[in-house]
Design a protein around this motif. Structure first.
Motif, PDB file in Angstrom:
ATOM      1  N   ALA A  42     -10.318  -8.285 -52.593  1.00  0.00           N
ATOM      2  CA  ALA A  42     -10.545  -7.089 -53.856  1.00  0.00           C
ATOM      3  C   ALA A  42     -10.206  -5.731 -53.080  1.00  0.00           C
ATOM      4  O   ALA A  42      -9.493  -4.911 -53.379  1.00  0.00           O
ATOM      5  CB  ALA A  42     -11.905  -7.111 -54.607  1.00  0.00           C
ATOM      6  N   ALA A  43     -10.850  -5.788 -51.836  1.00  0.00           N
ATOM      7  CA  ALA A  43     -10.714  -4.527 -50.786  1.00  0.00           C
ATOM      8  C   ALA A  43      -9.329  -4.354 -50.375  1.00  0.00           C
ATOM      9  O   ALA A  43      -8.846  -3.257 -50.513  1.00  0.00           O
ATOM     10  CB  ALA A  43     -11.697  -4.438 -49.839  1.00  0.00           C
ATOM     11  N   GLY A  45      -6.674  -5.574 -52.046  1.00  0.00           N
ATOM     12  CA  GLY A  45      -5.913  -5.187 -53.112  1.00  0.00           C
ATOM     13  C   GLY A  45      -5.865  -3.826 -53.411  1.00  0.00           C
ATOM     14  O   GLY A  45      -4.910  -3.210 -53.542  1.00  0.00           O
ATOM     15  N   LYS A  46      -6.962  -3.033 -53.415  1.00  0.00           N
ATOM     16  CA  LYS A  46      -7.211  -1.668 -53.621  1.00  0.00           C
ATOM     17  C   LYS A  46      -6.467  -0.744 -52.436  1.00  0.00           C
ATOM     18  O   LYS A  46      -5.884  -0.153 -52.923  1.00  0.00           O
ATOM     19  CB  LYS A  46      -8.700  -1.277 -53.370  1.00  0.00           C
ATOM     20  CG  LYS A  46      -9.469  -1.631 -54.764  1.00  0.00           C
ATOM     21  CD  LYS A  46     -10.901  -1.046 -54.612  1.00  0.00           C
ATOM     22  CE  LYS A  46     -11.613  -1.431 -55.777  1.00  0.00           C
ATOM     23  NZ  LYS A  46     -13.141  -1.004 -55.493  1.00  0.00           N
ATOM     24  N   ALA A  47      -6.465  -1.302 -51.257  1.00  0.00           N
ATOM     25  CA  ALA A  47      -5.562  -0.651 -50.177  1.00  0.00           C
ATOM     26  C   ALA A  47      -4.335  -0.471 -50.445  1.00  0.00           C
ATOM     27  O   ALA A  47      -3.352   0.037 -50.018  1.00  0.00           O
ATOM     28  CB  ALA A  47      -6.017  -1.240 -48.824  1.00  0.00           C
ATOM     29  N   GLY A  49      -2.659  -1.792 -53.379  1.00  0.00           N
ATOM     30  CA  GLY A  49      -2.174  -1.599 -54.780  1.00  0.00           C
ATOM     31  C   GLY A  49      -1.770  -2.902 -55.468  1.00  0.00           C
ATOM     32  O   GLY A  49      -1.027  -2.879 -56.470  1.00  0.00           O
ATOM     33  N   SER A  51      -3.642  -6.533 -57.545  1.00  0.00           N
ATOM     34  CA  SER A  51      -4.827  -7.219 -57.768  1.00  0.00           C
ATOM     35  C   SER A  51      -5.418  -8.290 -56.864  1.00  0.00           C
ATOM     36  O   SER A  51      -4.746  -8.490 -56.058  1.00  0.00           O
ATOM     37  CB  SER A  51      -4.628  -7.811 -59.176  1.00  0.00           C
ATOM     38  OG  SER A  51      -3.789  -9.213 -58.889  1.00  0.00           O
ATOM     39  N   GLU A  52      -6.762  -8.623 -57.075  1.00  0.00           N
ATOM     40  CA  GLU A  52      -7.403  -9.635 -56.069  1.00  0.00           C
ATOM     41  C   GLU A  52      -6.677 -10.681 -56.179  1.00  0.00           C
ATOM     42  O   GLU A  52      -6.486 -11.401 -55.112  1.00  0.00           O
ATOM     43  CB  GLU A  52      -8.931  -9.673 -56.508  1.00  0.00           C
ATOM     44  CG  GLU A  52      -9.417 -10.697 -55.599  1.00  0.00           C
ATOM     45  CD  GLU A  52     -11.083 -10.857 -55.751  1.00  0.00           C
ATOM     46  OE1 GLU A  52     -11.683 -11.907 -55.301  1.00  0.00           O
ATOM     47  OE2 GLU A  52     -11.720 -10.211 -56.702  1.00  0.00           O
TER      48      GLU A  52
END
Length: 167
Positions: A42-43, A45-47, A49, A51-52
């Motif tokens: 998840a982290a 994915g945020k970095a 762009g 999804s997990e």
């Protein structure tokens, strides 16, 4: 070094089974994992762009293709392996049987076929000088085809990194 360091191959090279070169998003995922091999998807994915689930899928694909491995990397000194050396080896005849025999040795961490002064370079990690001497003298030098060896004993390791795959 971190538990869960990621080792990568050259991203421009084709991987096992003829897969396509690694794209920029996958390189960004690899870079995230090289900073912390246990970083949550998840982290990541945020970095990057995604999804997990998309990160999980890409990581699995990179692992399946042999582009990277996620492993725990130890400092040999902390686990009782106090002597490391690089050994240059000259071989008579076919290199493959010698390289295969060296690859099978527990003490040998690295085997490279080279062009230049040596036919093979190997890295050996041992408990102490006696173990290193026994490995070189009784096991490496006695292999059929080994003509000569030259040892480069490590006095101090100044840099070891696994981030070269994303530069």
């Amino acid at each position: 070094m971190h538990s869960g360091d990621v080792a990568t191959r050259n991203p421009e090279a084709k991987s096992v089974a003829g897969a396509q070169p690694v794209d920029a998003v996958s390189l960004a995922i690899i870079e995230q994992l090289q900073e912390d091999g246990r970083r949550p998807y998840a982290a990541i994915g945020k970095a990057v762009g995604l999804s997990e689930a998309a990160v999980r899928q890409r990581v699995q694909k990179l692992l399946d293709q042999g582009v990277m491995q996620i492993v725990a990397v130890t400092d040999p000194l902390t686990v009782g392996l106090r002597r490391q050396a690089m050994i240059g080896i000259n071989v008579e005849g076919d290199l493959d049987p010698v390289a295969d025999a060296l690859t099978a040795m527990d003490e040998v961490e690295y085997v490279v076929v080279t062009a230049g002064s040596f036919d093979l370079l190997i890295e050996i990690v041992c408990e102490d000088d006696d173990h290193l001497l026994e490995t070189i003298n009784k096991r490496v030098r006695t292999l059929p085809g080994v003509r000569s060896t030259e040892s480069f004993v490590y006095l101090k390791l100044r840099k070891q990194t696994y981030t070269w795959g994303t530069r």
